[in-house]
Scaffold this motif. Sequence first.
Motif, PDB file in Angstrom:
ATOM      1  N   LEU A  10       0.832  -1.200   0.000  1.00 25.74           N
ATOM      2  CA  LEU A  10       0.000   0.000   0.000  1.00 25.74           C
ATOM      3  C   LEU A  10       0.867   1.250   0.000  1.00 25.74           C
ATOM      4  CD1 LEU A  10      -2.768   1.387   0.250  1.00 25.74           C
ATOM      5  CD2 LEU A  10      -2.641   0.998   2.727  1.00 25.74           C
ATOM      6  N   ARG A  11       1.851   1.286   0.864  1.00 26.13           N
ATOM      7  CA  ARG A  11       2.730   2.457   0.937  1.00 26.13           C
ATOM      8  C   ARG A  11       3.505   2.666  -0.363  1.00 26.13           C
ATOM      9  NH1 ARG A  11       4.720   1.764   7.207  1.00 26.13           N
ATOM     10  NH2 ARG A  11       3.318   3.348   8.074  1.00 26.13           N
ATOM     11  N   GLU A  12       3.933   1.593  -0.972  1.00 24.07           N
ATOM     12  CA  GLU A  12       4.701   1.704  -2.220  1.00 24.07           C
ATOM     13  C   GLU A  12       3.865   2.382  -3.308  1.00 24.07           C
ATOM     14  OE1 GLU A  12       7.034  -1.226  -5.401  1.00 24.07           O
ATOM     15  OE2 GLU A  12       6.220  -2.023  -3.516  1.00 24.07           O
ATOM     16  N   GLN A  13       2.605   1.976  -3.437  1.00 28.01           N
ATOM     17  CA  GLN A  13       1.758   2.592  -4.447  1.00 28.01           C
ATOM     18  C   GLN A  13       1.456   4.051  -4.113  1.00 28.01           C
ATOM     19  OE1 GLN A  13       0.061   1.425  -7.706  1.00 28.01           O
ATOM     20  NE2 GLN A  13       0.579   3.578  -7.422  1.00 28.01           N
ATOM     21  N   VAL A  14       1.206   4.331  -2.841  1.00 29.91           N
ATOM     22  CA  VAL A  14       0.919   5.709  -2.440  1.00 29.91           C
ATOM     23  C   VAL A  14       2.119   6.613  -2.719  1.00 29.91           C
ATOM     24  CG1 VAL A  14       0.537   7.188  -0.436  1.00 29.91           C
ATOM     25  CG2 VAL A  14      -0.871   5.138  -0.753  1.00 29.91           C
ATOM     26  N   ARG A  15       3.319   6.129  -2.415  1.00 26.22           N
ATOM     27  CA  ARG A  15       4.526   6.934  -2.687  1.00 26.22           C
ATOM     28  C   ARG A  15       4.643   7.251  -4.181  1.00 26.22           C
ATOM     29  NH1 ARG A  15       7.281   2.966   0.689  1.00 26.22           N
ATOM     30  NH2 ARG A  15       7.449   3.767   2.829  1.00 26.22           N
ATOM     31  N   ALA A  16       4.348   6.270  -5.019  1.00 29.76           N
ATOM     32  CA  ALA A  16       4.439   6.498  -6.464  1.00 29.76           C
ATOM     33  C   ALA A  16       3.442   7.569  -6.910  1.00 29.76           C
ATOM     34  CB  ALA A  16       4.194   5.185  -7.202  1.00 29.76           C
ATOM     35  N   TRP A  17       2.224   7.502  -6.399  1.00 27.94           N
ATOM     36  CA  TRP A  17       1.238   8.516  -6.757  1.00 27.94           C
ATOM     37  C   TRP A  17       1.649   9.901  -6.269  1.00 27.94           C
ATOM     38  CZ3 TRP A  17      -3.403   5.085  -4.903  1.00 27.94           C
ATOM     39  CH2 TRP A  17      -3.766   4.207  -5.935  1.00 27.94           C
ATOM     40  N   LYS A  18       2.137   9.966  -5.046  1.00 30.74           N
ATOM     41  CA  LYS A  18       2.532  11.268  -4.501  1.00 30.74           C
ATOM     42  C   LYS A  18       3.720  11.846  -5.264  1.00 30.74           C
ATOM     43  CE  LYS A  18       0.568  10.985   0.106  1.00 30.74           C
ATOM     44  NZ  LYS A  18      -0.136  12.268   0.052  1.00 30.74           N
ATOM     45  N   ALA A  19       4.604  10.977  -5.756  1.00 22.79           N
ATOM     46  CA  ALA A  19       5.732  11.448  -6.567  1.00 22.79           C
ATOM     47  C   ALA A  19       5.254  12.099  -7.866  1.00 22.79           C
ATOM     48  CB  ALA A  19       6.676  10.288  -6.877  1.00 22.79           C
ATOM     49  N   LEU A 136      -4.673   6.328   8.224  1.00 21.44           N
ATOM     50  CA  LEU A 136      -4.198   7.679   7.892  1.00 21.44           C
ATOM     51  C   LEU A 136      -2.676   7.728   7.836  1.00 21.44           C
ATOM     52  CD1 LEU A 136      -6.651   9.899   9.993  1.00 21.44           C
ATOM     53  CD2 LEU A 136      -6.567   9.694   7.500  1.00 21.44           C
ATOM     54  N   ASN A 137      -2.026   7.059   8.761  1.00 25.29           N
ATOM     55  CA  ASN A 137      -0.566   7.039   8.758  1.00 25.29           C
ATOM     56  C   ASN A 137      -0.010   6.285   7.557  1.00 25.29           C
ATOM     57  OD1 ASN A 137      -0.131   8.532  11.082  1.00 25.29           O
ATOM     58  ND2 ASN A 137      -0.173   6.759  12.437  1.00 25.29           N
ATOM     59  N   THR A 138      -0.738   5.292   7.081  1.00 21.10           N
ATOM     60  CA  THR A 138      -0.255   4.471   5.975  1.00 21.10           C
ATOM     61  C   THR A 138      -0.535   5.114   4.617  1.00 21.10           C
ATOM     62  OG1 THR A 138      -0.655   2.484   7.305  1.00 21.10           O
ATOM     63  CG2 THR A 138      -0.357   2.173   4.945  1.00 21.10           C
ATOM     64  N   VAL A 139      -1.758   5.603   4.439  1.00 19.10           N
ATOM     65  CA  VAL A 139      -2.174   6.150   3.144  1.00 19.10           C
ATOM     66  C   VAL A 139      -1.817   7.627   3.005  1.00 19.10           C
ATOM     67  CG1 VAL A 139      -4.153   6.462   1.586  1.00 19.10           C
ATOM     68  CG2 VAL A 139      -4.037   4.450   3.054  1.00 19.10           C
ATOM     69  N   THR A 140      -1.768   8.345   4.122  1.00 14.41           N
ATOM     70  CA  THR A 140      -1.573   9.807   4.124  1.00 14.41           C
ATOM     71  C   THR A 140      -2.431  10.484   3.054  1.00 14.41           C
ATOM     72  OG1 THR A 140       0.408   9.665   2.692  1.00 14.41           O
ATOM     73  CG2 THR A 140       0.754   9.643   5.085  1.00 14.41           C
ATOM     74  N   PRO A 141      -3.753  10.266   3.107  1.00  9.56           N
ATOM     75  CA  PRO A 141      -4.623  10.808   2.060  1.00  9.56           C
ATOM     76  C   PRO A 141      -4.826  12.309   2.215  1.00  9.56           C
ATOM     77  CG  PRO A 141      -5.949   9.842   3.788  1.00  9.56           C
ATOM     78  CD  PRO A 141      -4.511   9.559   4.150  1.00  9.56           C
ATOM     79  N   ASP A 142      -5.300  12.920   1.140  1.00 14.48           N
ATOM     80  CA  ASP A 142      -5.691  14.331   1.204  1.00 14.48           C
ATOM     81  C   ASP A 142      -7.093  14.476   1.784  1.00 14.48           C
ATOM     82  OD1 ASP A 142      -3.471  15.812  -0.473  1.00 14.48           O
ATOM     83  OD2 ASP A 142      -3.942  13.948  -1.523  1.00 14.48           O
ATOM     84  N   LYS A 143      -7.951  13.481   1.513  1.00 16.04           N
ATOM     85  CA  LYS A 143      -9.312  13.495   2.021  1.00 16.04           C
ATOM     86  C   LYS A 143      -9.687  12.089   2.460  1.00 16.04           C
ATOM     87  CE  LYS A 143     -10.890  17.245  -1.015  1.00 16.04           C
ATOM     88  NZ  LYS A 143     -11.938  17.695  -1.975  1.00 16.04           N
ATOM     89  N   ILE A 144     -10.528  12.004   3.492  1.00 15.48           N
ATOM     90  CA  ILE A 144     -11.055  10.719   3.949  1.00 15.48           C
ATOM     91  C   ILE A 144     -12.567  10.862   4.053  1.00 15.48           C
ATOM     92  CG2 ILE A 144     -10.698  11.284   6.406  1.00 15.48           C
ATOM     93  CD1 ILE A 144     -10.063   8.270   6.819  1.00 15.48           C
ATOM     94  N   PHE A 145     -13.302   9.832   3.638  1.00 16.70           N
ATOM     95  CA  PHE A 145     -14.745   9.932   3.432  1.00 16.70           C
ATOM     96  C   PHE A 145     -15.501   8.983   4.362  1.00 16.70           C
ATOM     97  CE2 PHE A 145     -12.587  11.328  -0.315  1.00 16.70           C
ATOM     98  CZ  PHE A 145     -13.338  12.376  -0.808  1.00 16.70           C
ATOM     99  N   PHE A 146     -16.544   9.530   5.016  1.00 16.08           N
ATOM    100  CA  PHE A 146     -17.388   8.750   5.911  1.00 16.08           C
ATOM    101  C   PHE A 146     -18.852   9.088   5.650  1.00 16.08           C
ATOM    102  CE2 PHE A 146     -13.387   9.118   8.174  1.00 16.08           C
ATOM    103  CZ  PHE A 146     -13.185   7.830   8.643  1.00 16.08           C
ATOM    104  N   GLY A 147     -19.749   8.140   5.975  1.00 17.31           N
ATOM    105  CA  GLY A 147     -21.176   8.372   5.828  1.00 17.31           C
ATOM    106  C   GLY A 147     -21.791   8.997   7.067  1.00 17.31           C
ATOM    107  N   GLN A 148     -22.792   9.828   6.856  1.00 20.21           N
ATOM    108  CA  GLN A 148     -23.479  10.496   7.949  1.00 20.21           C
ATOM    109  C   GLN A 148     -24.314   9.519   8.778  1.00 20.21           C
ATOM    110  OE1 GLN A 148     -23.259  13.669   8.989  1.00 20.21           O
ATOM    111  NE2 GLN A 148     -24.810  13.375  10.594  1.00 20.21           N
ATOM    112  N   LYS A 149     -24.599   8.320   8.241  1.00 17.75           N
ATOM    113  CA  LYS A 149     -25.367   7.353   9.038  1.00 17.75           C
ATOM    114  C   LYS A 149     -24.662   7.070  10.366  1.00 17.75           C
ATOM    115  CE  LYS A 149     -25.397   2.899   8.223  1.00 17.75           C
ATOM    116  NZ  LYS A 149     -25.081   2.273   9.546  1.00 17.75           N
TER     117      LYS A 149
END
Length: 294
Positions: A10-19, A136-149
């Motif tokens: 997971l981290r390897e792919q995220v690093r590639a995208w962030k690069a 969050l520590n692994t993906v370090t996303p810009d946005k995280i999505f949750f449902g209001q339910k």
Amino acid sequence: MNTVNTINELREQVRAWKAEGLTIGLCPTMGYLHEGHASLMDASVRSCDRTVASVFVNPIQFGPNEDLATYPRDFESDCRLLEAHGVDLVFHPEPAEMYADDFCTFVDIDVLSKTLCGKTRPIHFRGVCTVITKLLNTVTPDKIFFGQKDAQQLAIIRRMVRDLNFDVEVVGCPIVREADGLAKSSRNTYLNPDERRAARILSRAIRLGQDIADGGERRSGKLLAAMKEKLVSEPMAEVEYVEVVNGENMQPVDTFREGDLVAMAVRIGGTRLIDNFTVGQPPIDFQEGQSNAD
């Protein structure tokens, strides 16, 4: 769409995208996905360059007498939905990948976790906060999505992100409902046809509460009495709680205002269902007498 099972992959792919300078959205799920989950994926795909979805039944958020072993799972079906909605990467770890045998570090939150579902599920939100922190520590996303339910969960994650200075935007997405108003939930599959019809009482109580609030009532006691009376009119409904709380700190209020939360947990047969509405939002729209059980 790719699937990975380890944190390193997971981290390897995220690093590639962030690069490449790409933005990343994260949609955490426990699987057995439905249209409610799909709405989170759609929101992420619209606003981020890449979307990661996790499919992981998190064992540390289940109490000893809860449904960890029987929680519905269908990863192949999940993957079909995720791919159809434009997800780029699925993270599907085994519990041992997330929690070592000697794991002993948890993220807990005070105050917000003591009301509503936290009263009867005392370890639940500790488990939620811990797994979301790890993601969050692994993906370090810009946005995280949750449902209001899961409104209490959403409020808790917002506070955790603020208090711990995570560099991420928390995005809440509206509740997705069946034709008869029942909120979409993976646990709806537990309901037999009679229970499914009885479960309509939740959306009817929600709509009643919205109508009362829209009519100008601001006394929590009056609102709750009417909603409880509606709920107990269904013989199969066992009310765990109906409460009005501040929309930010989840504490009970005697007089409510726009932005406050009206939330409930109700058991239909052996299935625990939750629902809610935020004061000031448009009333839910549903068709009386129509459900997937008919």
